[in-house]
Design an enzyme around this catalytic site. Structure first.
Site, PDB file in Angstrom:
ATOM      1  NE  ARG A 186      -4.176   6.000   6.458  1.00  0.00           N
ATOM      2  CZ  ARG A 186      -3.103   6.722   6.765  1.00  0.00           C
ATOM      3  NH1 ARG A 186      -3.230   7.998   7.015  1.00  0.00           N
ATOM      4  NH2 ARG A 186      -1.917   6.173   6.807  1.00  0.00           N
ATOM      5  NE  ARG A 224      -1.947   6.044   2.886  1.00  0.00           N
ATOM      6  CZ  ARG A 224      -2.195   7.319   3.184  1.00  0.00           C
ATOM      7  NH1 ARG A 224      -2.958   8.034   2.378  1.00  0.00           N
ATOM      8  NH2 ARG A 224      -1.685   7.881   4.254  1.00  0.00           N
ATOM      9  CD  GLU A 273      -0.260   1.579   3.022  1.00  0.00           C
ATOM     10  OE1 GLU A 273      -0.951   2.473   2.495  1.00  0.00           O
ATOM     11  OE2 GLU A 273       0.556   1.815   3.920  1.00  0.00           O
TER      12      GLU A 273
END
Length: 199
Positions: free
Chosen positions: A162, A164, A118
């Protein structure tokens, strides 16, 4: 059935390790450079052997530390600063940006069945997509089917956006059919976790 084993690189404070263990894997080794995260790992995984410097991870050193020759899953949240919009975006020209190639070096001899990586969502766009292309092509040459997608934590019941990019790889010989999970609606919010009565 062989036990499902997990080796985490760039472990941080063990977020991916917790998820892997919730999915039935046993973390058998970790690698973390920074002092504070290492102190956290030592508290929560006191019996798990770990490396501090990824460049010292070799097949022989891994066997010596763990007594194991094989792992099922290798994970890594490799350094994001070289690819982040918040940084200088020097990519592979930044020494931290080359850490992906340390992962590739380890994959060459470990050949885990599954790889989970990631990074920041800008990795997909960095250098007009050429950085991700190098990563995908490298993993492909190492014998993996590669899947990647940008996901937002807020689409999966977390009170944080968030975004990713997640890179999920399976050995080609396994012929795994894989799809990323579909987002679901959630009314969870940060205020659900905050105390209403604060002195």
């Amino acid at each position: 059935m062989k036990p499902l084993t997990h080796f985490s690189l760039f472990t941080g404070i063990g977020g991916i390790d917790l998820a892997a263990e919730a999915a039935g894997f046993t973390t058998v080794c970790q690698c973390e450079w920074a002092d504070y995260p290492t102190a956290v790992l030592e508290k929560h995984w006191p019996l798990v052997p770990r490396f501090r410097d990824i460049t010292t991870v070799t097949k022989e050193a891994f066997i010596e530390k763990t007594g194991r020759k094989e792992i099922t899953l290798l994970s890594g949240g490799f350094p994001c600063q070289p690819f982040s919009l918040a940084g200088k975006q020097r990519g592979f020209e930044d020494s931290r940006g080359t850490m992906f190639f340390e992962i590739a070096r380890i994959l060459r001899y470990h050949k885990p069945k599954v790889v989970f990586l990631e990074n920041v969502d800008n990795l997909v766009r960095h250098d007009n997509g050429r950085t991700l292309e190098v990563i995908v092509n490298t993993l492909d040459e190492l014998g993996y089917d590669v899947h990647y997608k940008v996901l937002a934590a807020s689409d999966f019941g977390v009170a944080q956006i968030r975004k990713r990019v997640y890179i999920v790889c399976f050995l080609k010989s396994l012929k795994i059919s894989f799809q990323f999970p579909e987002p679901f609606s959630s009314d969870i919010a940060l205020e659900d976790f905050l105390d209403s009565d604060v002195d």
